[in-house]
Design an enzyme around this catalytic site. Structure first.
Site, PDB file in Angstrom:
ATOM      1  N   CYS A  82       0.889  -1.116   0.112  1.00  0.00           N
ATOM      2  CA  CYS A  82      -0.143   0.086   0.022  1.00  0.00           C
ATOM      3  C   CYS A  82       0.865   1.324  -0.026  1.00  0.00           C
ATOM      4  O   CYS A  82       1.638   1.533   0.890  1.00  0.00           O
ATOM      5  CB  CYS A  82      -0.815  -0.034   1.312  1.00  0.00           C
ATOM      6  SG  CYS A  82      -2.447   0.675   1.023  1.00  0.00           S
ATOM      7  N   CYS A 163      -3.551   1.826  -3.116  1.00  0.00           N
ATOM      8  CA  CYS A 163      -4.244   2.319  -2.076  1.00  0.00           C
ATOM      9  C   CYS A 163      -3.413   3.210  -1.474  1.00  0.00           C
ATOM     10  O   CYS A 163      -2.570   3.419  -1.727  1.00  0.00           O
ATOM     11  CB  CYS A 163      -4.527   1.205  -0.731  1.00  0.00           C
ATOM     12  SG  CYS A 163      -3.077   0.003  -0.574  1.00  0.00           S
TER      13      CYS A 163
END
Ligand code: N1C
Length: 240
Positions: A82, A163
């Protein structure tokens, strides 16, 4: 000669498959899994090479579908931790330098991106070999060729998995730093999930005045694509 030219292996307008394609895929896979990312989940390089070949061997080289690559991508999905993704468009080398320096990752840092980078491949119906003479060109022959569809589907999956904050390196020395017809413009930006934040870095050649900037119309277009998806956007000008 006429008949051979138009029905034969030489009929496409793009470069043929890279020589030793299978061997290169196998060697890159071994290098990636043993040296570049030895900590990553153990992967079966023979199975990956076979899945890559079955995606396109013996098939019409102009009839590639995303589904053709399903089994290959399932063996090695292009995901990264992420907040570490870097996208790029018309800034390949620079983006890779930025990513490396900041310990971030581009698609070529994932296994499949690494395997296919810079290679060309296509098959021929009725043959179990690659066509080393010519492969379809995106403009002159067909858009649904196996190389283009590969990068589109891999880029789509890469973007879907983003993300937190992700970055894109764009070329501010072009008239349009954001090109809505590029893979970044057509495939990646429109597939970012809501709540992701995209930070654009506009780089330009030193010594030349920048041709496009964060306030230009191409970046406004990017912003409007992202607004429609609830993706936050920041833009930074004048990186060199
Ligand atoms: O069309 P682009 O750039 O906007 O595509 C770049 C974009 C990046 O963010 C990557 O994640 O899409 C991904 N990507 C690759 O990683 C990649 N490696 C090699 C897309 N294309 C990639 N290639 C080849 O470069 C492929 O043949 C494709 O057509 C070009 C795209 O280059 P671009 O126009 O500079």
């Amino acid at each position: 000669i006429y008949k051979w030219h138009y029905s034969g292996l030489n009929r496409w307008h793009g470069a043929g498959s890279t020589a030793d394609f299978q061997k290169i895929i196998q060697e890159r896979c071994d290098t990636y899994t043993q040296t570049i990312r030895p900590g990553s989940r153990s992967r079966n390089c023979q199975a990956i090479r076979q899945a890559f070949m079955s995606a396109f061997i013996s098939k019409d080289p102009c009839k590639a579908t995303k589904e053709d690559y399903n089994s290959l991508i399932n063996l090695a999905p292009p995901t990264v931790p992420c907040g570490q993704q870097v996208f790029w468009s018309k800034t390949k080398e620079l983006a890779h330098e930025y990513a490396k320096r900041r310990r971030l990752m581009t698609l070529e840092d994932t296994l499949l991106g690494y395997l296919a980078d810079g290679l060309s491949w296509c098959g021929e119906p009725g043959s179990s070999d690659l066509n080393i003479w010519s492969c379809p060109d995106w403009r002159k022959d067909c858009r649904t060729n196996y190389v283009s569809v590969f990068w589109e589907v891999l880029s789509e999956r890469f973007a879907e998995s983003a993300c937190n904050t992700v970055r894109v390196v764009l070329n501010g020395s072009l008239e349009n730093a954001f090109d809505s017809m590029s893979i970044f413009g057509r495939v990646e930006a429109p597939n970012l999930r809501p709540q992701v934040e995209l930070e654009a870095w506009l780089v330009h050649d030193t010594g030349k005045p920048p041709s496009d900037s964060c306030s230009g119309s191409s970046i406004r277009k990017l912003k409007s694509i992202l607004d429609g998806r609830n993706v936050k956007f920041r833009c930074m000008d004048n990186l060199r």
